[in-house]
Motif scaffolding. Structure first.
Motif, short mmCIF file in Angstrom:
data_model
loop_
_atom_site.label_atom_id
_atom_site.label_comp_id
_atom_site.label_asym_id
_atom_site.label_seq_id
_atom_site.Cartn_x
_atom_site.Cartn_y
_atom_site.Cartn_z
N ILE A 83 3.53 2.78 -27.96
CA ILE A 83 2.94 1.46 -27.72
C ILE A 83 3.95 0.56 -27.01
O ILE A 83 3.61 -0.16 -26.07
CB ILE A 83 2.48 0.83 -29.05
CG1 ILE A 83 1.31 1.64 -29.62
CG2 ILE A 83 2.09 -0.63 -28.86
CD1 ILE A 83 0.92 1.25 -31.04
N LEU A 84 5.20 0.62 -27.44
CA LEU A 84 6.24 -0.20 -26.81
C LEU A 84 6.51 0.23 -25.38
O LEU A 84 6.99 -0.56 -24.57
CB LEU A 84 7.53 -0.14 -27.64
CG LEU A 84 7.44 -0.80 -29.00
CD1 LEU A 84 8.69 -0.46 -29.83
CD2 LEU A 84 7.28 -2.30 -28.87
N GLN A 85 6.22 1.48 -25.04
CA GLN A 85 6.43 1.98 -23.68
C GLN A 85 5.28 1.64 -22.75
O GLN A 85 5.38 1.83 -21.54
CB GLN A 85 6.65 3.50 -23.71
CG GLN A 85 7.79 3.94 -24.58
CD GLN A 85 9.08 3.19 -24.28
OE1 GLN A 85 9.54 3.16 -23.15
NE2 GLN A 85 9.65 2.58 -25.30
N HIS A 86 4.18 1.13 -23.30
CA HIS A 86 3.00 0.79 -22.50
C HIS A 86 3.34 -0.37 -21.57
O HIS A 86 3.93 -1.36 -21.99
CB HIS A 86 1.85 0.43 -23.44
CG HIS A 86 0.50 0.53 -22.83
ND1 HIS A 86 -0.08 1.73 -22.54
CD2 HIS A 86 -0.37 -0.41 -22.44
CE1 HIS A 86 -1.26 1.52 -22.01
NE2 HIS A 86 -1.46 0.22 -21.93
N HIS A 87 2.98 -0.27 -20.30
CA HIS A 87 3.39 -1.26 -19.30
C HIS A 87 2.51 -2.50 -19.25
O HIS A 87 2.92 -3.52 -18.73
CB HIS A 87 3.47 -0.62 -17.92
CG HIS A 87 4.53 0.42 -17.83
ND1 HIS A 87 5.87 0.11 -17.86
CD2 HIS A 87 4.45 1.77 -17.76
CE1 HIS A 87 6.57 1.22 -17.80
NE2 HIS A 87 5.75 2.25 -17.73
N GLU A 88 1.30 -2.43 -19.76
CA GLU A 88 0.40 -3.58 -19.73
C GLU A 88 -0.07 -3.90 -21.14
O GLU A 88 -0.23 -2.99 -21.96
CB GLU A 88 -0.82 -3.26 -18.86
CG GLU A 88 -0.47 -3.02 -17.40
CD GLU A 88 -1.70 -2.70 -16.58
OE1 GLU A 88 -2.81 -3.02 -17.00
OE2 GLU A 88 -1.52 -2.10 -15.51
N PRO A 89 -0.31 -5.19 -21.44
CA PRO A 89 -0.81 -5.55 -22.77
C PRO A 89 -2.14 -4.86 -23.04
O PRO A 89 -2.98 -4.70 -22.15
CB PRO A 89 -1.00 -7.06 -22.69
CG PRO A 89 -0.19 -7.51 -21.53
CD PRO A 89 -0.13 -6.34 -20.58
N ASP A 90 -2.33 -4.44 -24.27
CA ASP A 90 -3.57 -3.78 -24.66
C ASP A 90 -3.70 -3.89 -26.17
O ASP A 90 -2.79 -4.35 -26.85
CB ASP A 90 -3.54 -2.31 -24.23
CG ASP A 90 -4.93 -1.75 -24.00
OD1 ASP A 90 -5.92 -2.37 -24.48
OD2 ASP A 90 -5.04 -0.71 -23.35
N ASP A 91 -4.83 -3.46 -26.70
CA ASP A 91 -5.04 -3.44 -28.14
C ASP A 91 -4.80 -2.02 -28.65
O ASP A 91 -5.22 -1.05 -28.01
CB ASP A 91 -6.47 -3.84 -28.49
CG ASP A 91 -6.76 -5.28 -28.13
OD1 ASP A 91 -5.83 -6.10 -28.20
OD2 ASP A 91 -7.91 -5.59 -27.77
N PHE A 92 -4.12 -1.91 -29.78
CA PHE A 92 -3.83 -0.61 -30.37
C PHE A 92 -4.15 -0.65 -31.87
O PHE A 92 -4.04 -1.71 -32.49
CB PHE A 92 -2.34 -0.25 -30.20
CG PHE A 92 -1.93 -0.14 -28.77
CD1 PHE A 92 -2.06 1.07 -28.10
CD2 PHE A 92 -1.43 -1.23 -28.09
CE1 PHE A 92 -1.68 1.17 -26.77
CE2 PHE A 92 -1.05 -1.13 -26.77
CZ PHE A 92 -1.18 0.07 -26.11
N VAL A 93 -4.51 0.48 -32.41
CA VAL A 93 -4.79 0.60 -33.84
C VAL A 93 -3.96 1.75 -34.40
O VAL A 93 -3.99 2.85 -33.86
CB VAL A 93 -6.29 0.87 -34.10
CG1 VAL A 93 -6.54 1.09 -35.57
CG2 VAL A 93 -7.14 -0.27 -33.56
N LEU A 94 -3.20 1.47 -35.46
CA LEU A 94 -2.50 2.52 -36.19
C LEU A 94 -3.24 2.70 -37.50
O LEU A 94 -3.47 1.74 -38.22
CB LEU A 94 -1.05 2.11 -36.47
CG LEU A 94 -0.17 1.83 -35.26
CD1 LEU A 94 1.22 1.45 -35.71
CD2 LEU A 94 -0.11 3.05 -34.35
#
Length: 63
Positions: A25-36
């Protein structure tokens, strides 16, 4: 995350899994929504009951 919840996660042994999930998630280049997720299902009612108990309170239901 409140420290009491973080301590609970560490006790349950999910800390390493959370760290492993956060890295991509931290390596993702654009803001997005994530669910763990843990793969466990809990009702909103049980979540609220646990949260309220942490504050030393009790919920009374009618009906």
């Amino acid at each position: 995350m409140p420290s009491s919840l973080a301590r609970g996660a560490a006790k349950d042994g999910h800390t390493a899994m959370s760290g492993a999930c956060m890295w991509p998630i931290l390596q993702h280049h654009e803001p997005d929504d994530f669910v763990l997720a843990t793969g466990e299902t809990h009702s909103v009612r049980s979540f609220v009951e646990v949260a309220v108990r942490r504050f030393g309170k009790e919920i009374f239901r009618e009906g």
